[in-house]
Design a protein around this motif. Structure first.
Motif, short mmCIF file in Angstrom:
data_model
loop_
_atom_site.label_atom_id
_atom_site.label_comp_id
_atom_site.label_asym_id
_atom_site.label_seq_id
_atom_site.Cartn_x
_atom_site.Cartn_y
_atom_site.Cartn_z
N TYR A 16 0.82 -1.20 0.00
CA TYR A 16 0.00 0.00 0.00
C TYR A 16 0.87 1.26 0.00
CZ TYR A 16 -3.51 -3.34 1.55
OH TYR A 16 -4.34 -4.42 1.64
N HIS A 17 0.31 2.30 -0.61
CA HIS A 17 0.92 3.63 -0.59
C HIS A 17 -0.05 4.52 0.17
CE1 HIS A 17 2.05 7.44 -3.12
NE2 HIS A 17 2.49 7.52 -1.87
N MET A 18 0.44 5.14 1.22
CA MET A 18 -0.42 5.99 2.04
C MET A 18 0.22 7.37 2.17
SD MET A 18 -2.19 5.06 5.67
CE MET A 18 -0.72 4.27 6.25
N ILE A 33 11.25 15.83 12.50
CA ILE A 33 9.86 15.40 12.76
C ILE A 33 9.53 14.19 11.91
CG2 ILE A 33 7.45 16.10 12.48
CD1 ILE A 33 8.40 18.95 13.33
N SER A 34 9.96 14.19 10.66
CA SER A 34 9.72 13.03 9.80
C SER A 34 10.40 11.79 10.35
CB SER A 34 10.23 13.31 8.38
OG SER A 34 10.06 12.17 7.56
N TRP A 55 9.77 5.48 3.11
CA TRP A 55 9.20 6.63 3.83
C TRP A 55 9.86 7.89 3.30
CZ3 TRP A 55 5.95 6.90 8.25
CH2 TRP A 55 5.88 8.15 8.85
N ASN A 56 9.06 8.92 3.04
CA ASN A 56 9.61 10.22 2.67
C ASN A 56 8.59 11.29 3.03
OD1 ASN A 56 11.43 12.11 1.77
ND2 ASN A 56 11.69 11.19 -0.24
N HIS A 57 9.03 12.53 3.02
CA HIS A 57 8.15 13.61 3.44
C HIS A 57 8.38 14.88 2.64
CE1 HIS A 57 11.81 14.92 5.48
NE2 HIS A 57 11.25 16.11 5.57
N HIS A 63 4.77 10.41 2.75
CA HIS A 63 4.43 9.28 1.90
C HIS A 63 5.00 8.02 2.54
CE1 HIS A 63 3.04 11.25 -1.85
NE2 HIS A 63 3.75 12.27 -1.37
N ILE A 64 4.18 6.97 2.59
CA ILE A 64 4.61 5.71 3.20
C ILE A 64 4.25 4.57 2.25
CG2 ILE A 64 4.43 4.23 5.22
CD1 ILE A 64 3.04 6.79 6.55
#
Length: 134
Positions: A16-18, A33-34, A55-57, A63-64
């Motif tokens: 899944y992409h959330m 924070i990320s 994981w990235n922000h 985005h996960i």
């Protein structure tokens, strides 16, 4: 070729992409924070048979990419993660709390997409041709 996960009675690959967005799209996410939000995700995930892949922000969302088991209660996991991350991030980063109104760190809404190994058109064609002699 992708490696499939398995348990006692099934073989599966559920990816899944959330995307979580900060409340009011406030630009409060930095690397620290990320990183902390990721640590919280990784600490809660095993309780729900979830594995973080990527994981990235950006400044107002994360985005996960993750894998789950068929028995994973995804809505319960999302609620547990959003509650814990909101509480801990606001406690550990007071600047974030000052930038947000009320209690929530994340918006109530989120983007949730199932990700597969094959394009949808390939799967549709495969299903459409079942039972046909080749």
């Amino acid at each position: 070729m992708q490696v499939l996960d398995n348990n006692a009675h099934s073989v599966f690959l559920l990816t899944y992409h959330m995307v979580f967005v900060t409340k009011y799209r406030r630009k409060v996410i930095n690397d620290s924070i990320s990183k902390r939000a990721h640590e919280i995700f990784v600490s809660i995930a095993p309780n729900y048979n979830i594995t973080c892949i990527e994981w990235n922000h950006d400044v107002d969302h994360v985005h996960i990419l993750f894998k789950a088991h068929p028995n994973t209660p995804l809505s319960k996991f999302i609620n547990a993660y959003k509650s814990a991350s909101s509480r801990l991030i606001k406690k550990e980063f007071p600047k974030v709390k000052a930038s947000l109104w009320k209690d929530a760190f994340c918006s109530k809404s989120f983007c949730f997409i199932s990700v597969g190994g094959a394009p949808l058109e390939v799967l549709k064609q495969y299903i459409e041709t079942q039972g046909e002699k080749r």
